[in-house]
Write an enzyme that holds these catalytic residues in place. Structure first.
Site, PDB file in Angstrom:
ATOM      1  N   LYS A  51      44.363  40.785  39.604  1.00 15.09           N
ATOM      2  CA  LYS A  51      45.657  41.414  39.291  1.00 15.09           C
ATOM      3  C   LYS A  51      46.680  40.364  38.893  1.00 15.09           C
ATOM      4  O   LYS A  51      46.599  39.196  39.279  1.00 15.09           O
ATOM      5  CB  LYS A  51      46.192  42.238  40.466  1.00 15.09           C
ATOM      6  CG  LYS A  51      46.511  41.465  41.761  1.00 15.09           C
ATOM      7  CD  LYS A  51      47.861  40.795  41.817  1.00 15.09           C
ATOM      8  CE  LYS A  51      48.031  39.987  43.098  1.00 15.09           C
ATOM      9  NZ  LYS A  51      49.142  39.061  43.112  1.00 15.09           N
TER      10      LYS A  51
ATOM     11  N   ALA B  98      42.315  31.637  46.059  1.00 19.52           N
ATOM     12  CA  ALA B  98      43.689  31.297  46.488  1.00 19.52           C
ATOM     13  C   ALA B  98      44.575  31.012  45.275  1.00 19.52           C
ATOM     14  O   ALA B  98      45.401  30.108  45.267  1.00 19.52           O
ATOM     15  CB  ALA B  98      43.701  30.109  47.453  1.00 19.52           C
TER      16      ALA B  98
ATOM     17  N   ALA C 100      44.771  37.758  43.775  1.00 17.68           N
ATOM     18  CA  ALA C 100      44.188  38.707  44.737  1.00 17.68           C
ATOM     19  C   ALA C 100      42.668  38.709  44.745  1.00 17.68           C
ATOM     20  O   ALA C 100      42.046  39.757  44.919  1.00 17.68           O
ATOM     21  CB  ALA C 100      44.738  40.125  44.521  1.00 17.68           C
TER      22      ALA C 100
ATOM     23  N   ALA D  95      40.299  41.530  46.268  1.00 19.77           N
ATOM     24  CA  ALA D  95      39.371  42.207  45.363  1.00 19.77           C
ATOM     25  C   ALA D  95      37.989  42.327  46.019  1.00 19.77           C
ATOM     26  O   ALA D  95      37.351  43.389  45.955  1.00 19.77           O
ATOM     27  CB  ALA D  95      39.266  41.428  44.048  1.00 19.77           C
TER      28      ALA D  95
ATOM     29  N   ASP E 202      47.238  43.590  49.181  1.00 21.24           N
ATOM     30  CA  ASP E 202      46.798  43.741  47.789  1.00 21.24           C
ATOM     31  C   ASP E 202      45.473  44.500  47.657  1.00 21.24           C
ATOM     32  O   ASP E 202      45.021  44.748  46.541  1.00 21.24           O
ATOM     33  CB  ASP E 202      46.618  42.358  47.138  1.00 21.24           C
ATOM     34  CG  ASP E 202      47.945  41.663  46.879  1.00 21.24           C
ATOM     35  OD1 ASP E 202      48.970  42.362  46.746  1.00 21.24           O
ATOM     36  OD2 ASP E 202      47.946  40.419  46.803  1.00 21.24           O
TER      37      ASP E 202
HETATM   38  O1  C5P Z   1      48.681  41.271  53.499  1.00 20.56           O
HETATM   39  P1  C5P Z   1      48.073  39.925  53.294  1.00 20.56           P
HETATM   40  O2  C5P Z   1      47.036  39.595  54.347  1.00 20.56           O
HETATM   41  O3  C5P Z   1      47.590  39.677  51.921  1.00 20.56           O
HETATM   42  O4  C5P Z   1      49.265  38.884  53.504  1.00 20.56           O
HETATM   43  C1  C5P Z   1      49.039  37.516  53.713  1.00 20.56           C
HETATM   44  C2  C5P Z   1      50.331  36.909  54.208  1.00 20.56           C
HETATM   45  O5  C5P Z   1      51.313  36.944  53.168  1.00 20.56           O
HETATM   46  C3  C5P Z   1      50.973  37.640  55.377  1.00 20.56           C
HETATM   47  O6  C5P Z   1      50.462  37.170  56.615  1.00 20.56           O
HETATM   48  C4  C5P Z   1      52.433  37.297  55.216  1.00 20.56           C
HETATM   49  O7  C5P Z   1      52.683  36.000  55.719  1.00 20.56           O
HETATM   50  C5  C5P Z   1      52.590  37.227  53.709  1.00 20.56           C
HETATM   51  N1  C5P Z   1      53.097  38.498  53.124  1.00 20.56           N
HETATM   52  C6  C5P Z   1      54.427  38.827  53.321  1.00 20.56           C
HETATM   53  N2  C5P Z   1      54.923  39.990  52.793  1.00 20.56           N
HETATM   54  C7  C5P Z   1      54.133  40.814  52.053  1.00 20.56           C
HETATM   55  C8  C5P Z   1      52.771  40.484  51.827  1.00 20.56           C
HETATM   56  C9  C5P Z   1      52.284  39.313  52.392  1.00 20.56           C
HETATM   57  O8  C5P Z   1      55.168  38.081  53.965  1.00 20.56           O
HETATM   58  N3  C5P Z   1      54.643  41.924  51.552  1.00 20.56           N
END
Ligand code: C5P
Length: 296
Positions: free
Chosen positions: A10, A98, A102, A106, A138
């Site tokens: 994405k 990384a 995403a 994915a 994501d």
């Molecule tokens: O949701 P995901 O595991 O992808 O998020 C990884 C990290 O990115 C979270 O632990 C948080 O620190 C940060 N994050 C955030 N706000 C979001 C999405 C992600 O702060 N809306």
């Protein structure tokens, strides 16, 4: 029985980030576009869960329970009766690891869909989407694909059905950036957060790359550039070679360049090819469908 699933990367055409909330996440307004850069996941029944990773950046990906695909499988196994207690999950990566596109999400989305198809659960997109949101912000979009507006943590999705096609050049970076680290730097730079309002003409501009280019927005970009200053020169180089606009993808470090057409994209790709900070270049188009089964 073997199931094979393809799942796209994405790009965030807009990523508006509010102030850090008490739950440790940031409220977002985002516009996601799925692009034709695909990870492929093959699921084979087994007695325990085993993950193998090949392809782009495979060495940097954990294969144990920390991997989001591994967690997706165990999450499904905890709720549903599966034909065998485990599975071999073979992931072939094209999405940068990384990289702000995403890729981990994915692979989790691909696992949910593969388990659903293999076990004949028939969960449907809504139910799978709710499980996806538990795994990561994501993951729901990787299932849905296409073009969508995201709110909440980026997990509440509203598809955008407008017929559009965009040509992008991706500049891959050596090594990734940690999403939490980028959000942490964002908090230092913008303690009160940024506005969650998309510019009013955004939806109309989706149909025309020249109108869209000035509206592309990533509130995490300053934080990514603070952590990886050399990306500023990559963005400038892409625009110098004819991109309509360049921006960091999500939390970075992949940079994405919107181009007027495929000829312009070829020129931008050639121009970025020799840049010392660019580890690889891809020309892609979007939007494309989300995760789907290609063989079962
Ligand atoms: O949701 P995901 O595991 O992808 O998020 C990884 C990290 O990115 C979270 O632990 C948080 O620190 C940060 N994050 C955030 N706000 C979001 C999405 C992600 O702060 N809306």
């Amino acid at each position: 029985m073997t199931v094979r699933v393809r799942v796209p990367a994405k790009i965030n055409l807009a990523l508006c980030v509010g102030a850090l909330a008490d739950d440790g996440f940031h409220p977002l307004t985002t516009v996601f576009e799925a692009v034709d850069l695909w990870d492929e996941l093959t699921l084979r029944p087994a007695d325990d869960v085993r993950l193998t990773i090949t392809g782009e950046g495979a060495d940097a990906v954990p294969t144990g329970p920390a991997n989001l695909a591994h967690r997706a499988f165990t999450r499904m196994a905890s709720e549903f009766a599966l034909p065998t207690p485990g599975a071999v999950l073979e992931v072939h990566k094209a999405i940068p690891v990384a990289g702000g596109m995403a890729g981990g999400s994915a692979d989790a989305a691909a696992t949910l869909l593969a388990v659903d198809a293999w076990a004949g659960l028939g969960l449907g997109r809504d139910r799978l989407g709710r499980i996806a949101a538990e795994l990561g912000s994501d993951v729901p979009f990787a299932l849905l694909g296409g073009l969508a507006r995201g709110t909440g943590r980026g997990d509440r999705l509203e598809p955008i059905t407008r017929a559009v096609s965009h040509t992008w050049v991706l500049a891959l970076a050596e090594g990734g950036l940690s999403t939490p680290a980028v959000y942490g730097r964002f908090d230092e730079l913008h303690p009160a957060g940024c506005s969650l309002h998309l510019s009013p003409g955004f939806d109309a501009a989706l149909a025309d790359p020249r109108s869209l280019a000035p509206l592309l927005r990533n509130d995490l970009q300053a934080a990514s550039l603070a952590l990886r200053p050399a990306l500023a020169d990559v963005l400038a180089a892409g625009e110098r070679h004819g991109a309509l606009a360049g921006l960091v993808s999500g939390s970075g470090p992949t940079c994405v360049f919107l181009c007027a057409d495929t000829d312009a994209a070829a020129r931008v790709a050639a121009g970025l090819g020799g840049h010392p900070e660019v580890a690889g270049v891809r020309c892609v188009t979007g939007p494309v469908p989300g995760a789907h089964v290609v063989a079962a």
